[in-house]
Design a protein around this motif. Structure first.
Motif, PDB file in Angstrom:
ATOM      1  N   ARG A  24      33.837  41.206  35.777  1.00  0.00           N
ATOM      2  CA  ARG A  24      33.632  42.179  36.735  1.00  0.00           C
ATOM      3  C   ARG A  24      34.211  42.407  37.774  1.00  0.00           C
ATOM      4  NH1 ARG A  24      28.633  39.671  39.838  1.00  0.00           N
ATOM      5  NH2 ARG A  24      27.240  39.470  37.385  1.00  0.00           N
ATOM      6  N   ARG A  25      35.109  41.382  37.912  1.00  0.00           N
ATOM      7  CA  ARG A  25      36.820  41.644  39.170  1.00  0.00           C
ATOM      8  C   ARG A  25      37.611  42.019  38.638  1.00  0.00           C
ATOM      9  NH1 ARG A  25      38.321  35.735  40.159  1.00  0.00           N
ATOM     10  NH2 ARG A  25      36.263  35.466  41.332  1.00  0.00           N
ATOM     11  N   ALA A  28      36.159  45.483  39.117  1.00  0.00           N
ATOM     12  CA  ALA A  28      36.128  46.183  40.999  1.00  0.00           C
ATOM     13  C   ALA A  28      37.387  47.041  40.911  1.00  0.00           C
ATOM     14  CB  ALA A  28      35.127  44.794  41.785  1.00  0.00           C
ATOM     15  N   ALA A  29      38.363  45.531  40.007  1.00  0.00           N
ATOM     16  CA  ALA A  29      40.151  46.891  40.979  1.00  0.00           C
ATOM     17  C   ALA A  29      40.395  47.470  40.380  1.00  0.00           C
ATOM     18  CB  ALA A  29      40.928  44.884  39.637  1.00  0.00           C
ATOM     19  N   VAL A  31      38.063  49.994  39.950  1.00  0.00           N
ATOM     20  CA  VAL A  31      37.975  51.302  41.422  1.00  0.00           C
ATOM     21  C   VAL A  31      38.638  51.468  41.845  1.00  0.00           C
ATOM     22  CG1 VAL A  31      34.968  51.347  42.292  1.00  0.00           C
ATOM     23  CG2 VAL A  31      35.454  50.847  39.995  1.00  0.00           C
ATOM     24  N   ALA A  32      39.117  50.207  42.453  1.00  0.00           N
ATOM     25  CA  ALA A  32      39.470  49.971  44.208  1.00  0.00           C
ATOM     26  C   ALA A  32      40.655  51.188  43.413  1.00  0.00           C
ATOM     27  CB  ALA A  32      39.842  48.541  43.859  1.00  0.00           C
TER      28      ALA A  32
ATOM     29  N   LEU B  88      33.867  50.470  50.592  1.00  0.00           N
ATOM     30  CA  LEU B  88      35.320  50.378  50.502  1.00  0.00           C
ATOM     31  C   LEU B  88      35.397  48.666  50.828  1.00  0.00           C
ATOM     32  CD1 LEU B  88      37.590  53.180  51.372  1.00  0.00           C
ATOM     33  CD2 LEU B  88      37.403  52.088  49.612  1.00  0.00           C
ATOM     34  N   LEU B  91      34.757  46.335  48.788  1.00  0.00           N
ATOM     35  CA  LEU B  91      35.728  46.607  47.339  1.00  0.00           C
ATOM     36  C   LEU B  91      36.855  45.821  47.668  1.00  0.00           C
ATOM     37  CD1 LEU B  91      35.225  47.892  44.149  1.00  0.00           C
ATOM     38  CD2 LEU B  91      36.627  49.488  45.270  1.00  0.00           C
ATOM     39  N   LEU B  92      37.755  45.890  49.167  1.00  0.00           N
ATOM     40  CA  LEU B  92      38.956  45.811  48.940  1.00  0.00           C
ATOM     41  C   LEU B  92      38.593  44.520  48.946  1.00  0.00           C
ATOM     42  CD1 LEU B  92      40.758  49.078  50.283  1.00  0.00           C
ATOM     43  CD2 LEU B  92      40.481  48.035  47.657  1.00  0.00           C
ATOM     44  N   ARG B  94      37.704  41.956  48.257  1.00  0.00           N
ATOM     45  CA  ARG B  94      37.404  41.050  46.828  1.00  0.00           C
ATOM     46  C   ARG B  94      38.108  40.531  45.952  1.00  0.00           C
ATOM     47  NH1 ARG B  94      33.333  42.444  42.948  1.00  0.00           N
ATOM     48  NH2 ARG B  94      31.823  42.285  43.323  1.00  0.00           N
ATOM     49  N   ARG B  95      38.293  39.749  45.333  1.00  0.00           N
ATOM     50  CA  ARG B  95      39.746  39.073  45.303  1.00  0.00           C
ATOM     51  C   ARG B  95      40.623  39.609  44.195  1.00  0.00           C
ATOM     52  NH1 ARG B  95      38.739  33.431  44.285  1.00  0.00           N
ATOM     53  NH2 ARG B  95      37.393  33.044  46.080  1.00  0.00           N
ATOM     54  N   ILE B  96      40.928  41.526  44.587  1.00  0.00           N
ATOM     55  CA  ILE B  96      42.131  41.813  43.855  1.00  0.00           C
ATOM     56  C   ILE B  96      43.356  42.039  44.346  1.00  0.00           C
ATOM     57  CG2 ILE B  96      42.469  44.343  42.922  1.00  0.00           C
ATOM     58  CD1 ILE B  96      39.001  44.804  44.158  1.00  0.00           C
ATOM     59  N   ARG B  97      44.120  41.448  42.518  1.00  0.00           N
ATOM     60  CA  ARG B  97      45.582  41.615  43.253  1.00  0.00           C
ATOM     61  C   ARG B  97      46.197  43.396  43.427  1.00  0.00           C
ATOM     62  NH1 ARG B  97      49.468  39.330  39.274  1.00  0.00           N
ATOM     63  NH2 ARG B  97      47.223  38.743  37.743  1.00  0.00           N
ATOM     64  N   LEU B 102      46.319  48.192  48.972  1.00  0.00           N
ATOM     65  CA  LEU B 102      45.803  48.562  48.869  1.00  0.00           C
ATOM     66  C   LEU B 102      44.881  48.894  50.769  1.00  0.00           C
ATOM     67  CD1 LEU B 102      43.859  48.437  45.513  1.00  0.00           C
ATOM     68  CD2 LEU B 102      45.408  49.313  45.866  1.00  0.00           C
TER      69      LEU B 102
END
Lengths: 294, 291
Positions: A24-25, A28-29, A31-32, B88, B91-92, B94-97, B102
């Protein structure tokens, strides 16, 4: 891919949730990344167009095979971009420095100094902050007249003074917010050592306000850099053109040469974005503080 | 620090700011309000006409179309900007690389002059040479709509560009609000079985009430202030039918040099903007005490 999905299904129960959150992560990435790309696409589009010939923009803007720098030559030769930068720089440096210093002085007096008439202090604080609620558009015409009456029309002061006034409520808000939380012991110690007001305000407290000052400087610079309503109303001398006035004129100036228009736009856009990239931490920090505390 | 409170010292600290602010902020506001009750034109003398300027707004079709356009932009902002920015931020957050990069990129349009933003979007929305219609033609739409320059779609386009420009700004405020939520409450909610949408609805959103109030006020007052986008995208045209309240005020004051009426429009625009925002805040507060 397919084999790994199959092994995941067969794997023991306890393994499934962890894999699921992991997946899921990842979703999300994606989509981001896509959303961010779509959001910055409009700005990239201008840069892309700036490398195309004018005929191409009119006929087939999506054809990206013939790119060249000719537009930049035309743009830099015809437009006096340096003049716009110079004017904006003069306006920004004077109004921002004076504005921040005056706002700090007022905020220091309103939060750190003793008032025998408390109602006066509270009244003044409310008075200075009330400007946050009033749109600047109501000021345009009266300020235009005021400048003429004071003999400032046609000088840089015609813009510097309203810029200071328009930014003052926000600057005072941020300074009072930080000063109110600031411990009083430092000043008390300095007073015992014989420090006077000038030393206290400028040599002891002001240096400790460095993060706020940095944030405010950047914020005020962005404001002056982008300001249009005052500039378009209060300036009619072409040698005093600011950056945003220049951009507004691009359309009339390059009514046929869209390539050159896009090259000029890029030449304004990129320094702004570069400056932001360097200072973005302060921009975002100041913005959230102002918003959350206000 | 009693010794500090000598009046001349206080005055020395406060007066510089106070003088500039009073001269260039308070005085103009008072002057505008007074001028709105006169028939002032250009630099001739003016006489008091009472509320005449305000009354003539009722019969001014351009005032009503400007009001309508402003209302359309306001509704678009409230419907798209707030949920979009909130989504947003979630979404942003979250722990995203590269989430930090971003977030910075999404915020970037706010640093660019609105007048330049308008110019950029001309090249996307222009019916003839814009990217959007070029793409639409590519997928087979023979007659793509007139996004700007026409009378019907212009306010929607202006509103959408405003949403695009401001979404990073509002997102950042939501993000800061989300970061300040106490972590233990969120964990407790998770343990109690409130995950995903349920947690969002019953825990996150109620706890963010203050932040939502601030962002809504910013969006409302911001929508009333849009000026550069109108200038650049449509110039108010055709025949001033795509003006907003602010751009119409500017046209009346500096274009037609009808100062008395222009100032009346400015006063009404300011009062509307402030009262919608205040009304909304009061509504939120009452809801909070009722809950």
């Amino acid at each position: 891919m397919s084999t790994s999905t199959r092994t995941q299904v067969r794997s023991p129960q306890g393994d499934v949730p962890r894999r699921r959150t992991g997946r899921r992560r990842g979703w999300a990435a994606v989509v981001a990344y896509v959303v961010t790309a779509l959001l910055i696409l409009p700005m990239l589009w201008v840069v892309v167009l700036s490398f195309q010939t004018n005929e191409n923009i009119l006929r087939d803007p999506l054809n990206l095979t013939e790119l060249n720098l000719a537009n930049y030559q035309v743009a830099t030769q015809t437009l006096n971009l340096m003049l716009m930068y110079k004017n904006t720089f003069i306006l920004a440096s004077v109004s921002v420095v004076v504005g921040v210093v005056f706002a700090y002085m007022a905020a220091y007096a309103l939060t750190r100094m003793e008032w025998t008439r408390v109602w006066l202090r509270n009244g003044l604080r409310f008075y200075l902050l009330a400007g946050l609620a009033i749109p600047v558009y109501i000021l345009l015409f009266p300020v235009y007249r005021l400048n003429i009456e004071l003999g400032l029309f046609g000088t840089y002061w015609a813009l510097i003074l309203p810029y200071i006034a328009a930014q003052l409520p926000f600057n005072v808000l941020l300074f009072t917010g930080f000063l109110a939380d600031f411990p009083v012991e430092v000043e008390e110690a300095a007073v015992i050592d014989g420090a006077r007001l000038r030393t206290l305000a400028w040599r002891i407290v002001f240096p400790l306000m460095r993060p706020v000052v940095a944030t405010l400087l950047i914020f005020n610079i962005i404001y002056v850099w982008n300001e249009y309503p005052f500039a378009v109303t209060l300036i009619n001398d072409p040698t005093m053109t600011t950056i945003s006035l220049g951009v507004a004129q691009f359309q009339g100036f390059w009514s046929v040469d869209y390539g050159a228009m896009m090259a000029s736009a890029t030449l304004v856009l990129l320094p702004q974005l570069l400056l932001y990239a360097v200072f973005q931490r302060h921009v975002v920090a100041g913005m959230t503080f102002g918003a959350v505390k206000g | 620090m009693r010794w500090l409170s000598r009046p001349w010292q206080l005055a020395g600290m406060v007066l510089p700011a106070l003088i500039i602010y009073s001269l260039y902020f308070t005085y103009p506001v008072v002057y505008s309000v007074l001028q709105s009750f006169t028939d002032a034109k250009a630099f001739g003398s003016s006489t008091l006409v009472g509320a005449e300027n305000y009354v003539s707004m009722i019969d001014d079709p351009l005032f009503w179309s400007s009001l309508r356009n402003t209302a359309i932009i306001l509704v678009i902002s409230l419907c798209l900007l707030l949920p979009g920015a909130f989504g947003l931020a979630l979404l942003l957050g979250r722990r995203i690389r590269g989430a930090g990069v971003l977030r910075a990129m999404v915020f970037a349009p706010n640093v660019v002059a609105p007048i330049l933003i308008g110019l950029i979007w001309v090249f996307i929305l222009d019916p003839h040479l814009g990217l959007l219609n070029e793409l639409l033609r590519l997928v087979g739409v023979a007659e793509p709509p007139e996004w700007i320059g026409g009378t019907t779609l212009s306010p929607y386009s202006i509103g959408s560009v405003y949403v695009w420009q401001t979404v990073g700004f509002i997102m950042t405020i939501f993000y800061a609000g989300l970061k300040m939520l106490p972590g233990d409450v969120m964990e407790a909610a998770e343990l109690d079985g409130a995950a995903g949408l349920k947690r969002l609805r019953y825990v996150t959103v109620p706890m963010l009430r203050e932040t939502i109030g601030i962002t809504t006020v910013l969006v409302i007052t911001g929508s009333f202030k849009i000026f550069e986008l109108v200038v650049q995208l449509t110039g108010g045209g055709p025949v001033h039918l795509s003006e907003t309240l602010v751009s119409y005020t500017y046209h009346v004051t500096f274009g037609l040099q009808n100062y008395g009426y222009g100032m009346a429009l400015a006063v009404i625009t300011s009062v509307l903007g402030v009262s919608v925002a205040l009304g909304y805040l009061a509504f939120l507060r009452r809801k909070a005490t009722a809950a």
